[in-house]
Write a protein that holds these residues in place. Structure first.
Motif, PDB file in Angstrom:
ATOM      1  N   PRO A  65       2.814  -0.810  -6.083  1.00  0.00           N
ATOM      2  CA  PRO A  65       2.435   0.569  -6.071  1.00  0.00           C
ATOM      3  C   PRO A  65       1.039   0.650  -5.460  1.00  0.00           C
ATOM      4  N   ALA A  66       0.533   1.503  -4.592  1.00  0.00           N
ATOM      5  CA  ALA A  66      -0.750   1.656  -3.904  1.00  0.00           C
ATOM      6  C   ALA A  66      -1.683   2.130  -5.189  1.00  0.00           C
ATOM      7  N   GLY A  67      -2.967   1.406  -5.319  1.00  0.00           N
ATOM      8  CA  GLY A  67      -3.777   1.624  -6.365  1.00  0.00           C
ATOM      9  C   GLY A  67      -3.685   1.266  -7.712  1.00  0.00           C
ATOM     10  N   GLN A  68      -2.478   0.428  -7.864  1.00  0.00           N
ATOM     11  CA  GLN A  68      -2.080   0.101  -9.378  1.00  0.00           C
ATOM     12  C   GLN A  68      -1.613  -1.539  -9.349  1.00  0.00           C
ATOM     13  N   VAL A  69      -1.141  -1.886 -10.514  1.00  0.00           N
ATOM     14  CA  VAL A  69      -0.927  -3.233 -10.651  1.00  0.00           C
ATOM     15  C   VAL A  69       0.600  -3.613 -10.488  1.00  0.00           C
ATOM     16  N   ALA A  73      -3.285  -6.917  -8.419  1.00  0.00           N
ATOM     17  CA  ALA A  73      -3.930  -5.541  -8.149  1.00  0.00           C
ATOM     18  C   ALA A  73      -3.672  -5.097  -6.641  1.00  0.00           C
ATOM     19  N   VAL A  74      -2.989  -4.111  -6.402  1.00  0.00           N
ATOM     20  CA  VAL A  74      -2.785  -3.388  -5.205  1.00  0.00           C
ATOM     21  C   VAL A  74      -3.798  -2.427  -4.465  1.00  0.00           C
ATOM     22  N   PRO A  75      -4.423  -2.736  -3.381  1.00  0.00           N
ATOM     23  CA  PRO A  75      -5.394  -1.661  -2.854  1.00  0.00           C
ATOM     24  C   PRO A  75      -5.050  -0.399  -3.081  1.00  0.00           C
ATOM     25  N   GLU A  76      -5.785   0.651  -2.981  1.00  0.00           N
ATOM     26  CA  GLU A  76      -5.444   2.002  -3.136  1.00  0.00           C
ATOM     27  C   GLU A  76      -4.933   2.504  -1.864  1.00  0.00           C
ATOM     28  N   ARG A  77      -5.470   2.051  -0.868  1.00  0.00           N
ATOM     29  CA  ARG A  77      -5.503   2.576   0.563  1.00  0.00           C
ATOM     30  C   ARG A  77      -4.371   1.878   1.253  1.00  0.00           C
ATOM     31  N   ASN A 135       7.809  -3.250  -0.283  1.00  0.00           N
ATOM     32  CA  ASN A 135       7.336  -2.006   0.165  1.00  0.00           C
ATOM     33  C   ASN A 135       6.219  -1.232  -0.732  1.00  0.00           C
ATOM     34  N   ILE A 136       5.492  -0.624   0.098  1.00  0.00           N
ATOM     35  CA  ILE A 136       4.362   0.034  -0.752  1.00  0.00           C
ATOM     36  C   ILE A 136       4.740   1.325  -1.075  1.00  0.00           C
ATOM     37  N   THR A 137       4.654   1.546  -2.464  1.00  0.00           N
ATOM     38  CA  THR A 137       5.141   2.841  -2.989  1.00  0.00           C
ATOM     39  C   THR A 137       3.783   3.884  -3.513  1.00  0.00           C
ATOM     40  N   GLY A 138       3.934   5.078  -3.360  1.00  0.00           N
ATOM     41  CA  GLY A 138       3.052   5.926  -3.776  1.00  0.00           C
ATOM     42  C   GLY A 138       1.654   6.012  -2.498  1.00  0.00           C
ATOM     43  N   SER A 139       1.928   5.807  -1.470  1.00  0.00           N
ATOM     44  CA  SER A 139       0.920   5.495  -0.664  1.00  0.00           C
ATOM     45  C   SER A 139       0.247   6.912  -0.113  1.00  0.00           C
ATOM     46  N   GLN A 175     -15.483   1.055  -2.297  1.00  0.00           N
ATOM     47  CA  GLN A 175     -14.278   0.012  -2.935  1.00  0.00           C
ATOM     48  C   GLN A 175     -13.628   0.983  -3.764  1.00  0.00           C
ATOM     49  N   ALA A 176     -12.226   0.513  -4.115  1.00  0.00           N
ATOM     50  CA  ALA A 176     -11.658   1.481  -4.834  1.00  0.00           C
ATOM     51  C   ALA A 176     -11.491   1.020  -6.471  1.00  0.00           C
ATOM     52  N   THR A 177     -11.759  -0.381  -6.588  1.00  0.00           N
ATOM     53  CA  THR A 177     -12.090  -0.757  -8.001  1.00  0.00           C
ATOM     54  C   THR A 177     -13.190  -1.804  -7.973  1.00  0.00           C
ATOM     55  N   SER A 178     -13.509  -2.292  -8.869  1.00  0.00           N
ATOM     56  CA  SER A 178     -14.721  -3.252  -8.935  1.00  0.00           C
ATOM     57  C   SER A 178     -14.400  -4.471  -8.639  1.00  0.00           C
TER      58      SER A 178
END
Length: 321
Positions: A57-61, A146-150, A184-188, A286-289
């Motif tokens: 999931p993009a932007g999630q864990v 953690a999956v990058p949000e972008r 597969n990337i979800t929520g992109s 950056q999407a996260t710290s």
């Protein structure tokens, strides 16, 4: 004994110690192997079912399961020995030496990498980009990445991913671990592609080898390839026996999502050098710290840079597991 990531989407999910003439279970270490033996663990002829994918999931864990035996995971019912689960333990009823660490302070991290290609036969080692690192791997069975949000969406037919780990030099021989799987990337929400991954460079503080301070100008910034080390062929790391490469700050792999791996992350990346004090400026927030620098359009090197001297003793085949 050793360890592997487990999921029905992986190549070799049902391989046992009887499948090959040698022990090629997913948990078996890879050392001094030919390319066909170590690439995807030699399991390309043992693919997952067509509909099995690991969702990222993009932007999630994304929570994975890492264990010394399939019986210690959710999928124990397809293991040879049945259910041996013991909570969050990766290797039930075993000392930490079974997963090659002397303790929590001896953990060296592991990584997930992705290739935006649905046809596994077209993927080359330099196509994989590390997108997430967990620096306390392999301490727990349930391991978060953690999956990058972008992250952009995968092509039709999905992507391919792989899990990579190299353990501490204090805890066994010169061993690599790789397990490939369909993902597969979800929520992109982004269509920005990943940059061409480059070979990582040893640039962090390295007190065991007389370098107490980091050398940021010697780092690889942006998208980075996994660490291919100590095989008979197709290595991109040439460190010696007692100086393994790790998925740590030592190679500019920060803990968590690698949020700088996209083509627009940097306007320019200066050539790295041991004496350089110049570091690139990140263009995108950056999407996260828990992220690391990323992205370059410079062609990926096919061998170790000539200005970077290998660390440690010359390679030798003395693995024990």
């Amino acid at each position: 004994m050793a360890i592997a990531i487990w999921h029905p989407s992986m190549y070799g999910f049902n391989v046992t110690d009887q499948t090959f003439p040698y022990d090629n279970r997913p948990v078996a270490p890879l050392t001094n192997y030919t390319f066909d033996q170590w690439w995807f663990h030699g399991h390309l002829d043992y693919p997952p079912h067509p509909g099995d994918f690991f969702e990222l999931p993009a932007g999630q864990v994304a929570t994975t399961e890492i264990a010394c035996n399939k019986g210690a995971t959710t999928w124990f019912n397809s293991s040879e020995g049945g259910d041996i689960r013991q909570g969050d333990s990766p290797c039930p009823n075993s000392p930490t030496s079974e997963y090659h660490t002397t303790g929590f302070d001896d953990l060296k991290g592991c990584a997930l990498a992705i290739a935006y290609e649905s046809d596994v036969t077209k993927i080359k080692p330099e196509d994989f980009t590390v997108f997430s690192v967990n620096q306390t791997c392999v301490w727990t069975r349930f391991t978060d990445f953690a999956v990058p949000e972008r992250m952009p969406p995968c092509p039709e037919g999905g992507c391919h991913c792989a899990w990579f780990w190299i353990h501490s030099a204090d805890s066994g021989g010169e061993q690599n671990y790789m397990n490939g799987f369909k993902c597969n990337i979800t929520g992109s929400t982004s269509s920005v592609p990943l940059a061409k991954p480059q070979v990582p460079r040893r640039c962090g503080a390295d007190p065991d080898f007389g370098k107490p301070d980091a050398s940021p100008g010697n780092c690889t910034y942006g998208a980075k390839q996994p660490l291919y080390w100590f095989q008979a062929e197709r290595n991109n790391m040439f460190e010696g026996t007692y100086a393994p490469p790790f998925y740590l700050d030592l190679y500019n792999f920060k803990d968590g999502a690698q949020n700088d791996i996209f083509v627009d992350s940097y306007a320019e990346i200066p050539p790295p050098s041991p004496n350089s004090t110049v570091i690139p400026t990140l263009q995108q927030p950056q999407a996260t710290s828990s992220s690391t620098p990323a992205t370059t359009s410079v062609p990926a090197p096919t061998s170790q840079p000539t200005d970077q001297v290998p660390f440690g003793a010359p390679p030798s085949h003395c693995s024990s597991w």
